[in-house]
Design an enzyme around this catalytic site. Sequence first.
Site, PDB file in Angstrom:
ATOM      1  N   SER A  28       0.825  -1.225   0.000  1.00  0.00           N
ATOM      2  CA  SER A  28       0.000   0.000   0.000  1.00  0.00           C
ATOM      3  C   SER A  28       0.851   1.265   0.000  1.00  0.00           C
ATOM      4  CB  SER A  28      -0.867   0.088   1.258  1.00  0.00           C
ATOM      5  OG  SER A  28      -1.753  -0.963   1.329  1.00  0.00           O
ATOM      6  N   HIS A  59      -5.582   2.412 -10.182  1.00  0.00           N
ATOM      7  CA  HIS A  59      -4.955   1.743 -11.325  1.00  0.00           C
ATOM      8  C   HIS A  59      -5.109   0.247 -11.165  1.00  0.00           C
ATOM      9  CE1 HIS A  59      -3.021   5.409 -12.574  1.00  0.00           C
ATOM     10  NE2 HIS A  59      -2.636   5.602 -11.323  1.00  0.00           N
ATOM     11  N   HIS A  81      -5.375  -9.640  -1.462  1.00  0.00           N
ATOM     12  CA  HIS A  81      -5.343  -9.959  -0.030  1.00  0.00           C
ATOM     13  C   HIS A  81      -6.389 -11.011   0.311  1.00  0.00           C
ATOM     14  CE1 HIS A  81      -3.751  -5.832  -0.357  1.00  0.00           C
ATOM     15  NE2 HIS A  81      -2.989  -6.158   0.687  1.00  0.00           N
ATOM     16  N   TYR A  83      -8.364 -10.859   2.803  1.00  0.00           N
ATOM     17  CA  TYR A  83      -9.616 -10.225   3.269  1.00  0.00           C
ATOM     18  C   TYR A  83     -10.551  -9.858   2.122  1.00  0.00           C
ATOM     19  CZ  TYR A  83      -7.204  -5.796   2.249  1.00  0.00           C
ATOM     20  OH  TYR A  83      -6.511  -4.795   1.635  1.00  0.00           O
ATOM     21  N   GLU A  84     -10.024  -9.870   0.893  1.00  0.00           N
ATOM     22  CA  GLU A  84     -10.894  -9.613  -0.256  1.00  0.00           C
ATOM     23  C   GLU A  84     -11.660 -10.875  -0.651  1.00  0.00           C
ATOM     24  OE1 GLU A  84      -8.596  -6.631  -3.131  1.00  0.00           O
ATOM     25  OE2 GLU A  84      -7.229  -8.038  -2.192  1.00  0.00           O
ATOM     26  N   ALA A 111       2.561  -2.047   4.346  1.00  0.00           N
ATOM     27  CA  ALA A 111       2.240  -1.016   5.339  1.00  0.00           C
ATOM     28  C   ALA A 111       1.830  -1.770   6.600  1.00  0.00           C
ATOM     29  CB  ALA A 111       1.080  -0.168   4.833  1.00  0.00           C
ATOM     30  N   MET A 209      -1.868  -7.074   7.099  1.00  0.00           N
ATOM     31  CA  MET A 209      -2.807  -8.040   6.526  1.00  0.00           C
ATOM     32  C   MET A 209      -2.254  -8.692   5.258  1.00  0.00           C
ATOM     33  SD  MET A 209      -6.164  -5.621   6.896  1.00  0.00           S
ATOM     34  CE  MET A 209      -6.358  -4.549   8.327  1.00  0.00           C
ATOM     35  N   SER A 210      -0.941  -8.728   5.125  1.00  0.00           N
ATOM     36  CA  SER A 210      -0.363  -9.291   3.890  1.00  0.00           C
ATOM     37  C   SER A 210       0.938 -10.014   4.201  1.00  0.00           C
ATOM     38  CB  SER A 210      -0.112  -8.157   2.894  1.00  0.00           C
ATOM     39  OG  SER A 210       0.916  -7.307   3.363  1.00  0.00           O
ATOM     40  N   ASN A 233       1.202   3.815  10.966  1.00  0.00           N
ATOM     41  CA  ASN A 233       0.393   4.285  12.107  1.00  0.00           C
ATOM     42  C   ASN A 233       0.788   3.445  13.300  1.00  0.00           C
ATOM     43  OD1 ASN A 233      -1.132   2.116  10.406  1.00  0.00           O
ATOM     44  ND2 ASN A 233      -1.938   1.911  12.479  1.00  0.00           N
ATOM     45  N   HIS A 245      -7.637   4.428   6.756  1.00  0.00           N
ATOM     46  CA  HIS A 245      -6.821   3.968   5.634  1.00  0.00           C
ATOM     47  C   HIS A 245      -6.121   5.116   4.899  1.00  0.00           C
ATOM     48  CE1 HIS A 245      -5.347   1.375   2.552  1.00  0.00           C
ATOM     49  NE2 HIS A 245      -6.049   1.970   1.600  1.00  0.00           N
TER      50      HIS A 245
HETATM   51  N1  HPA Z   1      -3.254  -2.986  11.378  1.00  0.00           N
HETATM   52  C1  HPA Z   1      -3.315  -3.867  10.358  1.00  0.00           C
HETATM   53  N2  HPA Z   1      -2.865  -3.595   9.148  1.00  0.00           N
HETATM   54  C2  HPA Z   1      -2.324  -2.379   8.939  1.00  0.00           C
HETATM   55  C3  HPA Z   1      -2.227  -1.427   9.960  1.00  0.00           C
HETATM   56  C4  HPA Z   1      -2.713  -1.749  11.254  1.00  0.00           C
HETATM   57  O1  HPA Z   1      -2.668  -0.962  12.212  1.00  0.00           O
HETATM   58  N3  HPA Z   1      -1.639  -0.323   9.415  1.00  0.00           N
HETATM   59  C5  HPA Z   1      -1.375  -0.625   8.118  1.00  0.00           C
HETATM   60  N4  HPA Z   1      -1.797  -1.870   7.827  1.00  0.00           N
END
Ligand code: HPA
Length: 275
Positions: A28, A59, A81, A83-84, A111, A209-210, A233, A245
């Site tokens: 991401s 894109h 992913h 989750y999709e 990320a 999540m990846s 974050n 997000h």
């Molecule tokens: N949690 C899960 N996935 C993420 C986060 C998070 O805080 N930040 C970026 N991807």
Amino acid sequence: MIEKLKKAAEYIQSVKEVVPKVGMVLGSGLGIYVDKIEDKTYIPYSDIPFFHGTAVEGHEGRLILGKVDGVDVAVLQGRIHAYEGHDMEDIVFATRVLATLGIETLILTNAAGGINEDFTPGDLVLIKDHINLMGKNPLVGPNYAELGPRFPDMTYAYNLELRKVLLESAKEINMDLKQGIYCGLLGPTYETPAEIHMLRVIGADMVGMSTVPEAIAANHLGIKVAGISCITNMAAGITKNKLNHDEVKEQALLVMEGFAELLSKSIKRIGALSK
Ligand code: HPA
């Protein structure tokens, strides 16, 4: 499966005949790294047989063949992913295609939310190890012996030599590259503060999540893996802030320059490592 991999690889080779040394998956917000790649050939995922597409920031996902500092690279801009709703086998298809093309090293980026309080948003963290809490594993089902063993070893899932190269390169560019354990969860919700507390107790430094599926598939294939998380974050409950997000994407954009510099500094040495 093996036939599908061959067909996908054959199509890619028909567009550009090249044997990439290093594969990369851009997470991401890190997609703009492609600006640093030279001599680029773009192949939309939708053109590649059996590839599963994804929309990345408006894109379509695409494979980019090109060079970084003289090293042939194959870069996946955009990943799918769990989750999709995708099957694990589909998630790792791209990793396996890159292996069929000949990559020896895979650099996974993502990320992630920071759990370790030594981290701050904007940090880049080298993944030392992972914890798979996705409730899934891409190797479930019949084992494809052509790809790798039934019970792959994961002791050095994130290759030590690669980590050494990346840490040394970071030092040369005065980057404070931290190290940590990545915990992969299914998502798509961000975690609750109670979940983050649990993850901290079990030893996780960051959460996302990846990455875990691709790292497992690459280890199965005997490909060396490096992983880099961008702390976008602090994870839920570490600060009082709520998560969103947009913030995750913005922060990833801010670290782009450092990330690009780190990779540029390392790629020649990574490409030269023995198989
Ligand atoms: N949690 C899960 N996935 C993420 C986060 C998070 O805080 N930040 C970026 N991807």
